[in-house]
Design a protein around this motif. Structure first.
Motif, PDB file in Angstrom:
ATOM      1  N   GLY A 143      28.591  81.571  22.442  1.00 28.23           N
ATOM      2  CA  GLY A 143      28.322  80.954  23.726  1.00 28.23           C
ATOM      3  C   GLY A 143      29.512  81.091  24.654  1.00 28.23           C
TER       4      GLY A 143
ATOM      5  N   ARG B  94      29.349  72.634  19.079  1.00 28.60           N
ATOM      6  CA  ARG B  94      28.156  71.929  19.516  1.00 28.60           C
ATOM      7  C   ARG B  94      27.904  72.252  20.988  1.00 28.60           C
ATOM      8  N   CYS B  95      26.715  72.768  21.277  1.00 27.54           N
ATOM      9  CA  CYS B  95      26.323  73.101  22.644  1.00 27.54           C
ATOM     10  C   CYS B  95      26.149  71.808  23.442  1.00 27.54           C
TER      11      CYS B  95
ATOM     12  N   CYS C  15      20.981  78.687  25.692  1.00 26.51           N
ATOM     13  CA  CYS C  15      20.900  77.759  26.820  1.00 26.51           C
ATOM     14  C   CYS C  15      21.392  78.406  28.103  1.00 26.51           C
ATOM     15  N   GLU C  16      22.433  79.223  27.997  1.00 26.64           N
ATOM     16  CA  GLU C  16      22.928  79.939  29.170  1.00 26.64           C
ATOM     17  C   GLU C  16      21.819  80.804  29.766  1.00 26.64           C
TER      18      GLU C  16
ATOM     19  N   ILE D 112      28.505  76.067  26.085  1.00 30.23           N
ATOM     20  CA  ILE D 112      27.077  76.335  26.301  1.00 30.23           C
ATOM     21  C   ILE D 112      26.704  77.535  25.453  1.00 30.23           C
ATOM     22  N   CYS D 113      25.729  77.345  24.562  1.00 34.63           N
ATOM     23  CA  CYS D 113      25.314  78.450  23.687  1.00 34.63           C
ATOM     24  C   CYS D 113      24.614  79.535  24.509  1.00 34.63           C
TER      25      CYS D 113
ATOM     26  N   LYS E   2      26.229  75.984  17.343  1.00 33.87           N
ATOM     27  CA  LYS E   2      25.978  77.410  17.573  1.00 33.87           C
ATOM     28  C   LYS E   2      27.260  78.204  17.396  1.00 33.87           C
TER      29      LYS E   2
END
Length: 63
Positions: free
Chosen positions: A20, A9-10, A32-33, A28-29, A17
């Motif tokens: 990440g 989970r991000c 999002c990164e 962090i996926c 996801k």
């Protein structure tokens, strides 16, 4: 042989996801990164990311 794909989970978008990074205890996926890197400090989304990153010290729950 069957390949097992794990999802996490991000900590930013809170979606499951496959790919990440781990930043300290926060996953962090990739999406999002990428979005965080390209967000300017004057944008409203920048403050959203800051709030989410403050959760970095919180333990993540794996399902």
């Amino acid at each position: 042989m069957k390949q097992v794909i794990s999802h996490e989970r991000c900590g930013i978008c809170e979606e499951e996801k496959e790919r990440g990074i781990h930043l300290y205890k926060l996953f962090i996926c990739c999406e999002c990164e990428r979005n965080m890197i390209h967000t300017e400090p004057r944008e409203e989304k920048y403050h959203y990311y800051l709030q989410k990153l403050k959760n970095m010290n919180q333990p993540t729950l794996h399902s």
